[in-house]
Motif scaffolding. Structure first.
Motif, short mmCIF file in Angstrom:
data_model
loop_
_atom_site.label_atom_id
_atom_site.label_comp_id
_atom_site.label_asym_id
_atom_site.label_seq_id
_atom_site.Cartn_x
_atom_site.Cartn_y
_atom_site.Cartn_z
N ARG A 1 0.83 -1.22 0.00
CA ARG A 1 0.00 0.00 0.00
C ARG A 1 0.86 1.27 0.00
NH1 ARG A 1 -4.07 0.95 4.01
NH2 ARG A 1 -3.04 -0.30 5.59
N ILE A 2 2.13 1.11 -0.39
CA ILE A 2 3.03 2.26 -0.46
C ILE A 2 3.51 2.41 -1.90
CG2 ILE A 2 5.17 3.29 0.40
CD1 ILE A 2 4.78 1.60 2.96
N ASP A 3 3.22 3.54 -2.51
CA ASP A 3 3.59 3.76 -3.91
C ASP A 3 4.50 4.97 -4.05
OD1 ASP A 3 2.38 1.61 -5.14
OD2 ASP A 3 0.42 2.58 -5.07
N VAL A 4 5.17 5.03 -5.20
CA VAL A 4 6.11 6.11 -5.47
C VAL A 4 5.64 6.90 -6.70
CG1 VAL A 4 8.49 6.62 -6.19
CG2 VAL A 4 8.06 4.86 -4.46
N VAL A 5 5.66 8.21 -6.57
CA VAL A 5 5.32 9.10 -7.68
C VAL A 5 6.52 10.02 -7.90
CG1 VAL A 5 3.73 10.88 -8.54
CG2 VAL A 5 2.96 9.24 -6.82
N VAL A 6 6.98 10.12 -9.14
CA VAL A 6 8.10 11.04 -9.41
C VAL A 6 7.55 12.46 -9.54
CG1 VAL A 6 9.92 11.64 -11.06
CG2 VAL A 6 9.52 9.24 -10.44
N HIS A 7 8.21 13.37 -8.85
CA HIS A 7 7.77 14.78 -8.81
C HIS A 7 9.04 15.63 -8.78
CE1 HIS A 7 6.14 18.53 -7.53
NE2 HIS A 7 6.42 18.39 -6.25
N PRO A 8 9.52 16.04 -9.96
CA PRO A 8 10.87 16.62 -10.07
C PRO A 8 11.07 17.90 -9.26
CG PRO A 8 9.97 16.13 -12.25
CD PRO A 8 8.87 15.90 -11.28
N GLN A 9 10.03 18.66 -8.96
CA GLN A 9 10.23 19.95 -8.28
C GLN A 9 10.42 19.82 -6.77
OE1 GLN A 9 7.71 19.41 -10.56
NE2 GLN A 9 8.56 20.60 -12.26
N SER A 10 10.14 18.67 -6.19
CA SER A 10 10.28 18.46 -4.72
C SER A 10 9.57 19.56 -3.92
CB SER A 10 11.75 18.40 -4.30
OG SER A 10 12.44 17.40 -4.98
N VAL A 11 8.34 19.84 -4.28
CA VAL A 11 7.53 20.81 -3.53
C VAL A 11 6.44 20.07 -2.73
CG1 VAL A 11 5.83 22.68 -3.78
CG2 VAL A 11 7.99 22.76 -5.05
N ARG B 1 10.40 4.64 -13.15
CA ARG B 1 10.81 3.63 -14.14
C ARG B 1 11.56 2.49 -13.44
NH1 ARG B 1 14.20 6.22 -18.75
NH2 ARG B 1 15.27 7.24 -17.03
N PRO B 2 10.82 1.58 -12.81
CA PRO B 2 11.52 0.52 -12.04
C PRO B 2 12.38 -0.38 -12.93
CG PRO B 2 9.13 0.16 -12.05
CD PRO B 2 9.36 1.49 -12.70
N GLY B 3 12.05 -0.46 -14.23
CA GLY B 3 12.88 -1.27 -15.13
C GLY B 3 14.26 -0.65 -15.30
N VAL B 4 14.34 0.68 -15.23
CA VAL B 4 15.62 1.37 -15.39
C VAL B 4 16.31 1.51 -14.02
CG1 VAL B 4 16.73 3.49 -16.23
CG2 VAL B 4 14.66 2.63 -17.35
N PHE B 5 15.52 1.70 -12.98
CA PHE B 5 16.06 1.84 -11.62
C PHE B 5 15.54 0.69 -10.75
CE2 PHE B 5 15.95 6.18 -13.37
CZ PHE B 5 17.27 6.55 -13.18
N PRO B 6 16.19 -0.49 -10.84
CA PRO B 6 15.68 -1.69 -10.16
C PRO B 6 15.67 -1.58 -8.64
CG PRO B 6 17.43 -2.23 -11.73
CD PRO B 6 17.42 -0.75 -11.60
#
Ligand code: NDP
Ligand code: MG
Length: 380
Positions: free
Chosen positions: A228-238, A294-299
């Motif tokens: 139940r823990i997911d990751v979202v990429v958010h480049p601005q870190s706000v 991109r878990p395939g690129v960042f295992p």
């Protein structure tokens, strides 16, 4: 007023914590400081905070420090510092797992903990949280994502929470091709787009092991299964992280990217107090972007999910192998993808112990370090 001991006062988090203490002197008093090798910095802090107890953990000669003050030494010294009678709270800001024993000692002495060192929760989260429950002490997360989730969860019924959404900057190689990662140098990996931090966590941010470690950290801090823990990429870190509830409503916590925010909140909780930190200027923000990782690129993300789901000694093994691999990469002895290849190989060779006591965890940690070092030496 909280009396706070800072373990790892000379590091990036330690320095931010000192800034917070200067900014809110009515709420935070520093009563203990530890350094490893940076005695020049500790000396400055010793002059600024003449009443604080001091500890040096490295073999370095503390002769240049205040001759009138007792200088605690080594891990025993850290334990003494973490259990000072006058301390209310101990901030663990030592990189890696060196803060584990002092953290457990602080809990036994009834101190609240503010934890930045995610490695100790990855390694022994169940033991730390259980000890805190037993002693009735509070564990306050300093890691910005976890501090954000902590704020979003306050006063909520755990049964209403569907999932935790950790935001990730994506690091300097967010858009890189898998092939180009083969030739990444330490200097390139140390250039973080949004945060200025210590070297180890900066490399972890580039491989996304930082986010992997944070998934496991969140699992223990908030008692939520890793599925139940997911990751979202958010480049601005706000947006520092979010909580999704069962009605599909989402709460987020936002601020400028400055670790003084989560450190202050951990120290003053459950209060909020004014400070000198500027608020976000929405008109000046060009945009907030979100994308899938991109878990395939960042295992690292997949390895951490596996370690978190398996539990037992496997997270400690992941963490220890990663620490050794990061040091080898920074030392020019391992390629950038070699970091996750090492962790994957060491994890694959490990026989997980399901509900380990602390000794078994420490043994698994040591085993993984040896195994990782052997593998790196062979591949050199
Ligand atoms: P730094 O490398 O900047 O600082 C590390 C601190 O730990 C220094 O005070 C250092 O002492 C001390 N230290 C190093 N090795 C040892 C050791 N073997 N025994 C005792 N003390 C030691 O790291 P950061 O401040 O960036 O990170 C600290 C922790 O906080 C990490 O676990 C990281 O993951 C976490 N964190 C950091 C964030 C950040 O923004 N920096 C954000 C979220 C979490 P000295 O310098 O005197 O040698
Ligand atoms: Mg973080």
């Amino acid at each position: 007023m909280k009396n706070v001991v800072i373990l790892g006062a000379t590091g990036s988090i330690g320095q931010s914590a000192v800034k917070v203490a200067r900014d809110i002197p009515q709420q935070m008093r520093i009563v203990g400081l530890s350094a490893h090798r940076n005695l020049a910095k500790l000396g400055e802090l010793a002059r600024e905070f003449p009443e604080a107890a001091l500890c040096v953990t490295s073999k370095e000669d503390p002769g240049t420090l205040d001759p009138c003050r007792k200088i605690l030494r080594g891990e025993e010294g850290l334990v003494e510092l973490a259990t000072l009678p006058e301390a209310d709270m101990v901030l663990i800001a030592i990189v890696g797992t060196g803060g584990l024993r002092p953290a457990l000692a602080a809990i036994e002495a009834g101190k609240d903990l503010a934890i930045a060192s995610k490695e100790i929760l990855v390694m022994a989260g169940e033991i730390v949280m259980e000890a805190a429950r037993r002693k009735g002490v509070k564990i306050l997360p300093v890691d910005s994502e976890h501090n954000a989730i902590f704020q979003c969860l306050e006063g909520r019924d755990p049964a209403h929470v569907r999932r935790l959404l950790l935001t990730a900057s994506g690091g300097p190689f967010r858009q890189s091709t898998p092939e180009s990662l083969e030739n990444v140098t330490p200097a390139q990996a140390l250039k973080h787009p949004t945060w200025s931090m210590g070297n180890k966590i900066t490399i972890d941010s580039a491989t996304l092991f930082n986010k992997g470690l944070e998934m496991i950290e969140a699992r223990w801090l908030f008692n939520v299964g890793i599925e139940r823990i997911d990751v979202v990429v958010h480049p601005q870190s706000v947006v520092h992280s979010m909580v999704e509830f069962i009605d599909s409503s989402i709460l987020a916590q936002l601020s400028r990217s400055d670790m003084c925010f989560p450190i202050q909140y951990a120290v003053t909780w459950p209060q909020r107090v004014p400070n000198s930190l500027p608020a976000l200027d929405f008109a000046a923000l060009s945009r907030l972007e979100f994308e899938a990782p991109r878990p395939g690129v960042f295992p690292a993300l997949l390895l951490a999910r596996e370690a978190g789901a398996t539990g037992g000694t496997l997270p400690a093994v992941l963490n220890a192998a990663n620490e050794v691999a990061v040091a080898a990469f920074l030392g020019g002895r391992l390629s950038f993808p070699g970091i996750w290849r090492t962790v994957e190989a060491v994890m694959a060779a490990h026989r997980t112990i399901a509900t380990p006591a602390l000794d078994a965890i420490l043994e698994a940690d040591l085993w993984a370090r040896t195994r990782a070092a052997e593998r790196i030496a062979l591949s050199a």
